[in-house]
Design a protein around this motif. Structure first.
Motif, PDB file in Angstrom:
ATOM      1  N   ALA A 129       0.797  -1.162  -0.010  1.00  0.00           N
ATOM      2  CA  ALA A 129      -0.106  -0.163   0.081  1.00  0.00           C
ATOM      3  C   ALA A 129       0.788   1.287   0.258  1.00  0.00           C
ATOM      4  O   ALA A 129       0.190   2.360  -0.055  1.00  0.00           O
ATOM      5  N   ASN A 130       2.209   1.274   0.086  1.00  0.00           N
ATOM      6  CA  ASN A 130       3.221   2.390   0.232  1.00  0.00           C
ATOM      7  C   ASN A 130       3.056   2.944  -1.257  1.00  0.00           C
ATOM      8  O   ASN A 130       3.398   2.340  -2.189  1.00  0.00           O
ATOM      9  N   GLU A 131       2.792   4.076  -1.153  1.00  0.00           N
ATOM     10  CA  GLU A 131       2.528   4.924  -2.691  1.00  0.00           C
ATOM     11  C   GLU A 131       3.864   4.714  -3.335  1.00  0.00           C
ATOM     12  O   GLU A 131       3.963   5.009  -4.655  1.00  0.00           O
ATOM     13  N   ALA A 132       4.880   5.010  -2.770  1.00  0.00           N
ATOM     14  CA  ALA A 132       6.352   5.298  -3.715  1.00  0.00           C
ATOM     15  C   ALA A 132       6.621   3.779  -4.073  1.00  0.00           C
ATOM     16  O   ALA A 132       7.207   3.600  -5.134  1.00  0.00           O
ATOM     17  N   LEU A 133       6.326   2.716  -3.239  1.00  0.00           N
ATOM     18  CA  LEU A 133       6.394   1.284  -3.921  1.00  0.00           C
ATOM     19  C   LEU A 133       5.590   1.134  -5.099  1.00  0.00           C
ATOM     20  O   LEU A 133       5.903   0.603  -6.030  1.00  0.00           O
ATOM     21  N   ARG A 134       4.378   1.584  -5.025  1.00  0.00           N
ATOM     22  CA  ARG A 134       3.193   1.348  -5.820  1.00  0.00           C
ATOM     23  C   ARG A 134       3.709   2.008  -7.281  1.00  0.00           C
ATOM     24  O   ARG A 134       3.895   1.413  -8.522  1.00  0.00           O
ATOM     25  N   ALA A 135       4.172   3.257  -7.010  1.00  0.00           N
ATOM     26  CA  ALA A 135       4.459   4.163  -8.369  1.00  0.00           C
ATOM     27  C   ALA A 135       5.758   3.209  -9.015  1.00  0.00           C
ATOM     28  O   ALA A 135       5.669   3.334 -10.327  1.00  0.00           O
ATOM     29  N   ARG A 136       6.643   2.787  -8.284  1.00  0.00           N
ATOM     30  CA  ARG A 136       7.864   2.281  -8.857  1.00  0.00           C
ATOM     31  C   ARG A 136       7.453   0.930  -9.505  1.00  0.00           C
ATOM     32  O   ARG A 136       7.823   0.766 -10.665  1.00  0.00           O
ATOM     33  N   LEU A 137       6.555   0.296  -9.078  1.00  0.00           N
ATOM     34  CA  LEU A 137       6.044  -1.116  -9.513  1.00  0.00           C
ATOM     35  C   LEU A 137       5.411  -0.795 -10.863  1.00  0.00           C
ATOM     36  O   LEU A 137       5.382  -1.500 -11.997  1.00  0.00           O
ATOM     37  N   GLU A 138       4.489   0.324 -10.941  1.00  0.00           N
ATOM     38  CA  GLU A 138       3.667   0.652 -11.979  1.00  0.00           C
ATOM     39  C   GLU A 138       4.645   0.929 -13.236  1.00  0.00           C
ATOM     40  O   GLU A 138       4.544   0.643 -14.470  1.00  0.00           O
ATOM     41  N   VAL A 139       5.723   1.608 -13.060  1.00  0.00           N
ATOM     42  CA  VAL A 139       6.620   1.994 -13.877  1.00  0.00           C
ATOM     43  C   VAL A 139       7.476   0.900 -14.477  1.00  0.00           C
ATOM     44  O   VAL A 139       7.172   0.575 -15.783  1.00  0.00           O
ATOM     45  N   LEU A 140       7.857  -0.169 -13.680  1.00  0.00           N
ATOM     46  CA  LEU A 140       8.512  -1.224 -13.941  1.00  0.00           C
ATOM     47  C   LEU A 140       7.514  -2.361 -14.800  1.00  0.00           C
ATOM     48  O   LEU A 140       8.194  -3.289 -15.472  1.00  0.00           O
ATOM     49  N   ALA A 141       6.128  -2.040 -14.565  1.00  0.00           N
ATOM     50  CA  ALA A 141       5.357  -3.019 -14.956  1.00  0.00           C
ATOM     51  C   ALA A 141       5.310  -2.973 -16.729  1.00  0.00           C
ATOM     52  O   ALA A 141       5.242  -3.949 -17.282  1.00  0.00           O
ATOM     53  N   GLY A 142       5.888  -1.978 -17.228  1.00  0.00           N
ATOM     54  CA  GLY A 142       5.891  -1.778 -18.584  1.00  0.00           C
ATOM     55  C   GLY A 142       7.089  -2.338 -19.130  1.00  0.00           C
ATOM     56  O   GLY A 142       7.154  -2.686 -20.188  1.00  0.00           O
ATOM     57  N   GLY A 144      -6.895  -3.277 -14.565  1.00  0.00           N
ATOM     58  CA  GLY A 144      -6.190  -2.895 -15.828  1.00  0.00           C
ATOM     59  C   GLY A 144      -4.852  -3.739 -15.903  1.00  0.00           C
ATOM     60  O   GLY A 144      -3.992  -3.127 -16.428  1.00  0.00           O
ATOM     61  N   SER A 145      -4.965  -4.729 -15.437  1.00  0.00           N
ATOM     62  CA  SER A 145      -3.979  -5.740 -15.777  1.00  0.00           C
ATOM     63  C   SER A 145      -3.823  -6.295 -17.069  1.00  0.00           C
ATOM     64  O   SER A 145      -4.954  -6.484 -17.621  1.00  0.00           O
ATOM     65  N   ARG A 146      -2.865  -7.081 -17.428  1.00  0.00           N
ATOM     66  CA  ARG A 146      -2.674  -7.786 -18.614  1.00  0.00           C
ATOM     67  C   ARG A 146      -3.369  -9.090 -19.002  1.00  0.00           C
ATOM     68  O   ARG A 146      -3.628  -9.685 -19.717  1.00  0.00           O
ATOM     69  N   ALA A 147      -3.370  -9.791 -17.474  1.00  0.00           N
ATOM     70  CA  ALA A 147      -4.303 -11.018 -17.505  1.00  0.00           C
ATOM     71  C   ALA A 147      -4.632 -10.934 -15.881  1.00  0.00           C
ATOM     72  O   ALA A 147      -4.045 -10.522 -15.021  1.00  0.00           O
ATOM     73  N   VAL A 148      -5.561 -11.889 -15.489  1.00  0.00           N
ATOM     74  CA  VAL A 148      -6.480 -12.289 -14.539  1.00  0.00           C
ATOM     75  C   VAL A 148      -6.355 -13.783 -14.217  1.00  0.00           C
ATOM     76  O   VAL A 148      -7.070 -14.276 -15.384  1.00  0.00           O
TER      77      VAL A 148
END
Length: 455
Positions: A143-156, A211-215
């Protein structure tokens, strides 16, 4: 392969012993504890599984400064741990088992903690991964916003597998796959029902919401349902295993899925690999077997015999009779089916010892087998009378029989004892060799000749 696991950790403990009496002050069993096993749970278990598979596991998490944290750190020995302060006690979940049966679980330090801070080292450790697993156990790391932001970038650019939790944060957009189990998926999507139809309906809702590529909805022994935008849902069947304790199956699934995606597999192929990996993990004893390996007990036997050996052991433990038979089973026909059905009626499980492709060629020539061993094993396993298949490479099944030590060995046809060398082997541990009627009108040789005429 460098796999980063980010998420919540906890300490799991198992207290095991016999329970042969009741307490004098209450009608409850008294468990005489003789074994205490501890292990890293949550994201720590995922990292340990990856390490056991030979990967470089990096664990990004938060840890407390208490006695339980010291025990947890010991269980994470050998894993690269990048941890910030948790600001809350170490959660401990303790299960008590009496004669192999779970009696009770009690939790300590499991109240909802505040969202922890993410240190610069934690964020930096996410870079350079071949894949990332977000293991959410509802303790706030994800739930940490900094971690979430970094994960969203890396997911690309990096496959991110997100294993969600009912009390956790939603996945960040763009991850490669989210892996709720069926109960979680129905709850997240607010969908009623059971089974595959409900799983598919929930997956449609969650694809749009997350908004994931798969579930991928895991459904226990019913396999997994893979849903992706614009595609029909695909059901991946699970191998049949008898596993009373499903603990760790979801972690094994997520770890294998991430590895498959990192290796370039398509989502459906990676899900198939993950489903099979989770099944074999449970068949080999699950988290309990991992703990025993740490104690230098003998290693598990190869996967081709794992299911069969587990079936035999559990049948004996339940007081049942283990029946086995063997053969090439090239071009499965009605005669085979009748023989196998007759053999199964002699006991409580039937294990088929199957000649490998190499073994069949040695026995029948270079033109055989017609069907490769993986397909022959799958066809046999699909029969309701067959509980497991053990593939062997020798020309005769004595070594396979010695591994299984069945109570009854079955042959189809009329044989004298001196014609079957396995009969003497069986008698060495008190087993018996018997025959069941063989149907000569049905044979693989005749079927192969008929196919050649019409081919």
């Amino acid at each position: 392969m460098r796999i980063v696991v980010v998420g919540d950790v906890l300490l799991d403990a198992d207290l095991s012993g016999g329970a042969g009496r009741l307490s004098p002050d209450a009608p409850v069993p008294v468990v005489d504890v003789d074994v205490v096993q501890r292990r890293a749970g949550g994201a720590g278990l995922v990292a340990r599984i990856l390490q056991a598979d030979g990967h470089e596991a990096v664990l990004v998490t938060v840890l407390a400064d208490d006695e339980a944290s010291g025990l947890l750190r010991a269980e994470l020995d050998g894993i690269t741990v990048v941890a910030g302060p948790s600001g809350a006690p170490t959660p401990v979940k303790t299960r008590v088992r009496a004669s192999g049966q779970a009696v009770v679980r009690f939790d300590e330090g499991c109240a909802t903690p505040p969202v922890p801070e993410a240190t610069d080292a934690m964020l930096a450790a996410l870079d350079g991964a071949d894949a990332i697993i977000a293991a959410d156990y509802g303790r706030g790391v994800l739930a940490n916003e900094a971690l979430r932001a970094r994960l969203e970038v890396l997911a690309g650019t990096t496959p991110v597998v997100w294993d969600p939790h009912p009390s956790g944060a939603p996945p960040v957009p763009g991850v490669a796959a989210v892996t709720p189990n069926l109960g979680e998926a129905l709850r997240f999507a607010d969908v009623q029902g059971t089974g595959t139809r409900a799983a598919a309906a929930a997956a449609d809702v969650l694809l749009a919401a997350w908004g994931s590529r798969a579930v991928i909805v895991t459904m226990g022994d019913h396999g997994a349902l893979v849903a992706a935008p614009g595609l029909l849902p695909q059901v991946v069947p699970a191998p049949r295993v008898d596993a009373p304790d499903p603990c760790g199956a979801g972690d094994r699934f997520a770890s294998a899925l991430a590895v498959g995606l990192a290796q370039g597999a398509a989502i459906d192929a990676a899900a198939q690999q993950a489903t099979e990996a989770a099944a074999y993990f449970l068949a080999s004893g699950g988290v309990g077997a991992m703990a025993r390996q740490d104690e230098d007990v003998p290693q598990q036997l190869p996967v081709d015999g794992l299911d069969a050996l587990t079936v035999a052991r559990r049948t004996r433990e339940a007081g049942g009779t283990v029946v086995a038979t063997g053969g090439c089973f090239d071009l499965l026909h009605a005669g085979h089916a009748r023989t196998l059905a007759a053999a199964r009626r002699l006991g409580d499980c039937l294990i088929v010892c199957l000649n490998s492709d190499e073994s069949v060629r040695g026995l029948k020539g270079e033109s055989r087998p017609i069907i490769k061993q993986e397909d022959r094993a799958e066809l046999l396993s699909a029969l309701g009378c067959v509980d497991a298949v053990l593939v062997f490479s020798e020309s005769t099944p004595e070594n396979a029989i010695a591994r299984l030590q069945p109570d009854i060995w079955v042959k189809g046809g009329d044989y004298a004892a001196e014609d079957l060398p396995e009969a003497a082997l069986m008698s060495s541990w008190g087993g018996r060799t018997v025959t069941v009627p063989y149907i000569p009108a049905r044979s693989t040789t005749k079927l192969a000749a008929a196919l050649a005429r019409v081919g």
